[in-house]
Design a protein around this motif. Sequence first.
Motif, PDB file in Angstrom:
ATOM      1  N   GLN A 127     -21.702   0.621 -18.061  1.00  0.00           N
ATOM      2  CA  GLN A 127     -21.753   2.082 -18.010  1.00  0.00           C
ATOM      3  C   GLN A 127     -20.568   2.736 -18.699  1.00  0.00           C
ATOM      4  O   GLN A 127     -20.516   3.956 -18.816  1.00  0.00           O
ATOM      5  N   GLY A 128     -19.612   1.950 -19.171  1.00  0.00           N
ATOM      6  CA  GLY A 128     -18.464   2.521 -19.858  1.00  0.00           C
ATOM      7  C   GLY A 128     -17.277   2.758 -18.964  1.00  0.00           C
ATOM      8  O   GLY A 128     -16.281   3.357 -19.402  1.00  0.00           O
ATOM      9  N   ASN A 129     -17.329   2.314 -17.704  1.00  0.00           N
ATOM     10  CA  ASN A 129     -16.196   2.470 -16.804  1.00  0.00           C
ATOM     11  C   ASN A 129     -15.157   1.383 -17.083  1.00  0.00           C
ATOM     12  O   ASN A 129     -15.494   0.196 -17.127  1.00  0.00           O
ATOM     13  N   THR A 130     -13.921   1.782 -17.265  1.00  0.00           N
ATOM     14  CA  THR A 130     -12.863   0.834 -17.614  1.00  0.00           C
ATOM     15  C   THR A 130     -12.631  -0.157 -16.482  1.00  0.00           C
ATOM     16  O   THR A 130     -12.482   0.221 -15.326  1.00  0.00           O
ATOM     17  N   THR A 131     -12.618  -1.446 -16.834  1.00  0.00           N
ATOM     18  CA  THR A 131     -12.399  -2.508 -15.848  1.00  0.00           C
ATOM     19  C   THR A 131     -11.076  -3.236 -16.060  1.00  0.00           C
ATOM     20  O   THR A 131     -10.639  -3.976 -15.181  1.00  0.00           O
ATOM     21  N   TYR A 132     -10.426  -3.021 -17.209  1.00  0.00           N
ATOM     22  CA  TYR A 132      -9.182  -3.752 -17.489  1.00  0.00           C
ATOM     23  C   TYR A 132      -8.401  -3.047 -18.595  1.00  0.00           C
ATOM     24  O   TYR A 132      -8.978  -2.533 -19.561  1.00  0.00           O
ATOM     25  N   TYR A 133      -7.072  -2.972 -18.418  1.00  0.00           N
ATOM     26  CA  TYR A 133      -6.142  -2.564 -19.465  1.00  0.00           C
ATOM     27  C   TYR A 133      -5.096  -3.670 -19.622  1.00  0.00           C
ATOM     28  O   TYR A 133      -4.673  -4.267 -18.630  1.00  0.00           O
ATOM     29  N   ASN A 134      -4.675  -3.909 -20.853  1.00  0.00           N
ATOM     30  CA  ASN A 134      -3.595  -4.894 -21.008  1.00  0.00           C
ATOM     31  C   ASN A 134      -2.244  -4.230 -20.751  1.00  0.00           C
ATOM     32  O   ASN A 134      -2.139  -2.994 -20.654  1.00  0.00           O
ATOM     33  N   SER A 135      -1.206  -5.045 -20.630  1.00  0.00           N
ATOM     34  CA  SER A 135       0.115  -4.542 -20.246  1.00  0.00           C
ATOM     35  C   SER A 135       0.686  -3.602 -21.306  1.00  0.00           C
ATOM     36  O   SER A 135       1.445  -2.679 -20.990  1.00  0.00           O
ATOM     37  N   TRP A 145      -0.914  -1.389 -22.972  1.00  0.00           N
ATOM     38  CA  TRP A 145      -1.493  -0.060 -22.703  1.00  0.00           C
ATOM     39  C   TRP A 145      -0.695   0.657 -21.611  1.00  0.00           C
ATOM     40  O   TRP A 145      -0.309   1.815 -21.756  1.00  0.00           O
ATOM     41  N   TYR A 146      -0.433  -0.066 -20.490  1.00  0.00           N
ATOM     42  CA  TYR A 146       0.326   0.541 -19.400  1.00  0.00           C
ATOM     43  C   TYR A 146       1.735   0.913 -19.860  1.00  0.00           C
ATOM     44  O   TYR A 146       2.264   1.968 -19.504  1.00  0.00           O
ATOM     45  N   SER A 147       2.350   0.044 -20.668  1.00  0.00           N
ATOM     46  CA  SER A 147       3.709   0.288 -21.134  1.00  0.00           C
ATOM     47  C   SER A 147       3.749   1.523 -22.025  1.00  0.00           C
ATOM     48  O   SER A 147       4.651   2.356 -21.899  1.00  0.00           O
ATOM     49  N   TYR A 148       2.789   1.675 -22.917  1.00  0.00           N
ATOM     50  CA  TYR A 148       2.764   2.814 -23.824  1.00  0.00           C
ATOM     51  C   TYR A 148       2.621   4.124 -23.053  1.00  0.00           C
ATOM     52  O   TYR A 148       3.325   5.097 -23.323  1.00  0.00           O
ATOM     53  N   CYS A 149       1.706   4.133 -22.086  1.00  0.00           N
ATOM     54  CA  CYS A 149       1.411   5.360 -21.350  1.00  0.00           C
ATOM     55  C   CYS A 149       2.396   5.623 -20.221  1.00  0.00           C
ATOM     56  O   CYS A 149       2.374   6.699 -19.613  1.00  0.00           O
ATOM     57  N   GLY A 150       3.255   4.627 -19.903  1.00  0.00           N
ATOM     58  CA  GLY A 150       4.218   4.811 -18.836  1.00  0.00           C
ATOM     59  C   GLY A 150       3.582   4.867 -17.462  1.00  0.00           C
ATOM     60  O   GLY A 150       4.027   5.613 -16.586  1.00  0.00           O
ATOM     61  N   ILE A 151       2.527   4.085 -17.247  1.00  0.00           N
ATOM     62  CA  ILE A 151       1.791   4.073 -15.984  1.00  0.00           C
ATOM     63  C   ILE A 151       1.963   2.712 -15.339  1.00  0.00           C
ATOM     64  O   ILE A 151       1.889   1.681 -16.027  1.00  0.00           O
ATOM     65  N   PRO A 152       2.209   2.661 -14.032  1.00  0.00           N
ATOM     66  CA  PRO A 152       2.352   1.359 -13.360  1.00  0.00           C
ATOM     67  C   PRO A 152       1.114   0.495 -13.560  1.00  0.00           C
ATOM     68  O   PRO A 152      -0.014   0.991 -13.522  1.00  0.00           O
ATOM     69  N   VAL A 153       1.338  -0.803 -13.775  1.00  0.00           N
ATOM     70  CA  VAL A 153       0.240  -1.736 -14.011  1.00  0.00           C
ATOM     71  C   VAL A 153      -0.709  -1.716 -12.814  1.00  0.00           C
ATOM     72  O   VAL A 153      -0.283  -1.812 -11.658  1.00  0.00           O
ATOM     73  N   GLY A 154      -1.991  -1.589 -13.110  1.00  0.00           N
ATOM     74  CA  GLY A 154      -3.012  -1.616 -12.078  1.00  0.00           C
ATOM     75  C   GLY A 154      -3.365  -0.264 -11.519  1.00  0.00           C
ATOM     76  O   GLY A 154      -4.360  -0.127 -10.800  1.00  0.00           O
ATOM     77  N   LYS A 179      -4.935   3.322 -11.196  1.00  0.00           N
ATOM     78  CA  LYS A 179      -6.153   3.915 -11.739  1.00  0.00           C
ATOM     79  C   LYS A 179      -5.793   5.199 -12.477  1.00  0.00           C
ATOM     80  O   LYS A 179      -5.007   6.006 -12.005  1.00  0.00           O
ATOM     81  N   VAL A 180      -6.384   5.385 -13.658  1.00  0.00           N
ATOM     82  CA  VAL A 180      -6.068   6.564 -14.450  1.00  0.00           C
ATOM     83  C   VAL A 180      -7.291   6.933 -15.285  1.00  0.00           C
ATOM     84  O   VAL A 180      -8.119   6.077 -15.634  1.00  0.00           O
ATOM     85  N   ASN A 181      -7.407   8.206 -15.585  1.00  0.00           N
ATOM     86  CA  ASN A 181      -8.484   8.704 -16.438  1.00  0.00           C
ATOM     87  C   ASN A 181      -7.977   8.752 -17.877  1.00  0.00           C
ATOM     88  O   ASN A 181      -7.191   9.618 -18.250  1.00  0.00           O
ATOM     89  N   THR A 182      -8.405   7.793 -18.690  1.00  0.00           N
ATOM     90  CA  THR A 182      -7.940   7.715 -20.072  1.00  0.00           C
ATOM     91  C   THR A 182      -8.257   8.992 -20.843  1.00  0.00           C
ATOM     92  O   THR A 182      -7.492   9.427 -21.701  1.00  0.00           O
ATOM     93  N   TYR A 183      -9.392   9.610 -20.526  1.00  0.00           N
ATOM     94  CA  TYR A 183      -9.819  10.809 -21.232  1.00  0.00           C
ATOM     95  C   TYR A 183      -8.758  11.908 -21.148  1.00  0.00           C
ATOM     96  O   TYR A 183      -8.571  12.675 -22.089  1.00  0.00           O
ATOM     97  N   GLU A 184      -8.035  11.980 -20.021  1.00  0.00           N
ATOM     98  CA  GLU A 184      -7.030  13.019 -19.839  1.00  0.00           C
ATOM     99  C   GLU A 184      -5.782  12.770 -20.681  1.00  0.00           C
ATOM    100  O   GLU A 184      -4.992  13.682 -20.888  1.00  0.00           O
ATOM    101  N   LEU A 185      -5.576  11.534 -21.161  1.00  0.00           N
ATOM    102  CA  LEU A 185      -4.417  11.231 -21.995  1.00  0.00           C
ATOM    103  C   LEU A 185      -4.662  11.525 -23.466  1.00  0.00           C
ATOM    104  O   LEU A 185      -3.728  11.555 -24.259  1.00  0.00           O
ATOM    105  N   ILE A 186      -5.931  11.754 -23.835  1.00  0.00           N
ATOM    106  CA  ILE A 186      -6.271  12.078 -25.224  1.00  0.00           C
ATOM    107  C   ILE A 186      -5.962  13.551 -25.463  1.00  0.00           C
ATOM    108  O   ILE A 186      -6.136  14.396 -24.585  1.00  0.00           O
TER     109      ILE A 186
END
Length: 773
Positions: free
Chosen positions: A440-448, A450-459, A461-468
Amino acid sequence: MLFQEDSSSSHSLEDLSREDLIQEVLHLKQALALAKERTELILQATNDAVYEWDLLSGYLSWNEGFLHLIGCEQQAIEHTIHFWSAHLHPQDYERVQESLQALFQQGGTQWVEQYRFRRKDGSYAYVLERGYIVYAAQNKPVRMIGTLQDVSKQKESELAREELSNEYAFLLDEIPSLVFSTQPDGHADFVNKQWLQYTGSAMKQIVGDGWTKAIHPLDRELTLQTWYTSVQQGINYQIQHRLLRHDGVYRWFQVDAVPYKDKHGTIIKWFGTCTDIEEVRQAKTETEDQLNYFYSLLMAIPSPIAIVRGPEHIVEFFNPHLEKLLGNILQVGVPLANCLEGLPAGYFFEMIQQVYQTGETRAIIEMPIQLTGRQGPPDAYHNLLFQAIRNKTGGRNGVLIFGHDVSEQVNARKKIEESRSRIRSILEGIPAMAWTTDVQGNTTYYNSHWYSYCGIPVGEKVNTYELIHPEDRPAVYSSWQEAQRSQSIWQAQYRLQREDGTYRWHLGRTVPVFDSEGNLLEWFGVGTDIEEQKQTQKMLENTLAELHEKNFELDQFVYKTSHDLRAPLTTILGLVTIIRGEAEESTKMQYVDLIEGRVQKLDTFIKSMLDYSRNTRTPVRSASIHFPALMEECLQELASLKHFDRLQIATQITGENINSDPFRLKIIFSNLISNAIKYQDFAKPDSYLHIHITLSPGQAEIVFTDNGVGIEQAYQDRIFSMFFRATDQSEGSGLGLYIVKQAVTVLQGSITLESKINKGTSFSIHLPNKAAG
C-alpha cells in the motif's frame, strides 16, 4: 421577607390626627430605613455580584460582591454602563450587546447570559448574569436588577471535560478496529476513523440509524432484532453479520457491545467493537461444505484428515495423507491420547478438547510437524482446522481435524524474509538514503543514513511527506500515486529537509518487487543527494542565458556599428563630390559645415563604442570622487555640442565625497547631460538640467532632472536597451542609456526613470560607497 405589614397602620389616614399622622410618617421612615438596612446586609452577605442599573439616568450601582469579583476598590469603579462594557471580553462583546438589545426590543423581563469579564489583574472570569427588567407606564423599561455569578471553575471543568473527550476520540480513532458508541436508546452518535475508512462513509451518514445501511440485507433483520432486544433489556450485545466495505465487498464481522452505566445503574452510553472474522468464516464454511458434501471423497483429498469421536477422542478415521505424514502411529478405535503418547503434541490435543467442549471451530496456523525420532528443523508446516461434529439433535459427538500443507508458503516466506534481511543489510551500507514500503506504500524500513540526514532517532515513526518542501509535495504525491496504480518504477526530484532545517535536492527512485507469480510484494527506494548537480545545472542554465544575451547583443552591435559607421561616411563622400563641382566659395563652406556635423556624429558614435568596450572590459577601480571636478571635465567635453549654450545646468552637492570608479561615473554623467542637451523642448523659452548629488557614508544619490521633451510611457521599459531609439528622428546612437545602465550595474547600483511627455525626465541613481583601491 424584607418587609411585614404593621396592623396598627391599617386604618384610614383620614381618621388620624395631625400628631398621629406625624407618628405614622416617622414609623414608615423607620420601616423603610430598616428595609434598606436589611437589603444592604443581604447584598453584603451574598458572594454574588449584585447590581442595579437605572435605565433613565444610566447610573449603575454594585455591591461588595462585584468588587471581590473583579478585585477593585470602590473608588476605582465607574458607575456607568460604559465601565461594564469596557470589561467585556472582545470576543463576547458583540454577542452580549446584541442579546441585550434584543431583550429591550422584544419587551422581555428576564435576561440570562454567560460571558467573560476582565478582572483588575487582566485575567478574565467566566460569569453567569441573570437580569430582571422593571417597566413603568406604557411598558417603558426604567430599571434593571441582576446578579453576576463567578462560574469560572465550572467553565474550566467543562473545558477540561471537552479536552478529555477530544483525547478519548483520538484514542478511539487510533485503535485498529471498528469502534462505535450509541445513545441509551440505541441510536449511533459516534464511529471511529477505522469505521469511516472501511465503509467509505461520512460521520453524518452514520449517526442515528445510518449504520444499518452497511449491514448485508440478509443479515439486517436479525441484527436489528438482536440489537433492540439488548437495548431494551440492557444486556450485552453480540452477533455476527456482514458489513459492506467501501469497494462494494461484504465481509463478516463479530460485533460486541456493552452498556456503560452510572452509579445508579442507568445506561448512559453503549460502546461496541466490530472485529473482522472473514477469514475464519470462510475457513469454517469451507470445512462445513466439505463435511456435508464431500465426505465420500475424504480419502482422495490431498490433505491430512482425521475424525475422532466421543469425550475420549477415539480415532474413527484418518486418510492416507495424514498416515504418511505421521507414520503408523494412529490406530482406528484407539484414544488419540494413546496414539500421541511420547510426542510433543500437548497444544494439538488441548485444541481438540476445547473444540469438543465448546463446539467452536479452532485453527492452528503454520503448526510445525516433525516426524518421530527426527531432530533438527520441522519437516513440514500445516494449517490445522478443528471442527466439532454434531448429531441430528445438535449435540457434539466428535471433532474433524483437517490439515493443509503450507510448507511451501512458509519456506518461501522465510526465504523472502532472509532476502529482505540481506537487502536491508546492503541498504545500510550504501552512502544514500534508502527505504522499503509495503504494497500500500506505507514505509516499513529506513536505513540509518536516512535517520542521520533528517536528524530523527532511529526507529521513530515519521511522516516523510512532511519533510518534503511544500512546493514539491503535490508533484511527488501525484507521481507516487500513479506509480502505485501502475505498479511501475517511481522517480522524482524533490527538496528534502535536513536536520538543520535547510532543504537539499534529492533524486528519489522506488522499484516494485514481485513474486514468481507477478504479485507485488513491496517497494524498495533510494534517495540520492543531487544538490551539487542542481547547483551546477542552474549555473549552466544561467551561463547559457547570459551567452544567448551576449550573442544577441553582439549581433545587434555588429549590425548597428556597420550601419552607423557607414551612414556618415557615405554622406561625407557625397558632400566631397558636390564640393569639387561647386564654384561658389560660400556654398562650399555650407557643405564643409555639413561634413563637420557628420564627422562629429561619427566621432560621438565611435566614442560611445569605446565607452561600451571599456565599460565591459575595464576592471572597477575605486577612488575618492571630487564631483565638481568631474562635472567640469564633462561640461568641457560637451561644450561643442549644438544647443549646449541654451541649456541651463545647475548642480547642488551635499555631503562628503564617496569612493567609486571615476571612469564609469564620467560615462554616466556625460551621457545623461548629453541627452538633456539633445532632447530640449525648444517650444519652451528656457531649458534646464538640475543635478542633485546627495552623499552619505554609505551611498550616493544622484538625480538628473530636466524639462525636455520627455519620453512616452510605451517606451520607458525599453529605454535602457542596446541601440533603442524611440523614433526615427532620434539623433543618438541608441548606445548612451544602455551604457549608463551597464555602468551603474557594474558599480552595483541602481537607476530608475520618471518621465512625462512635454514635461521632462528625471533619472535617479543610487551608488554604493566603495572602498578605495
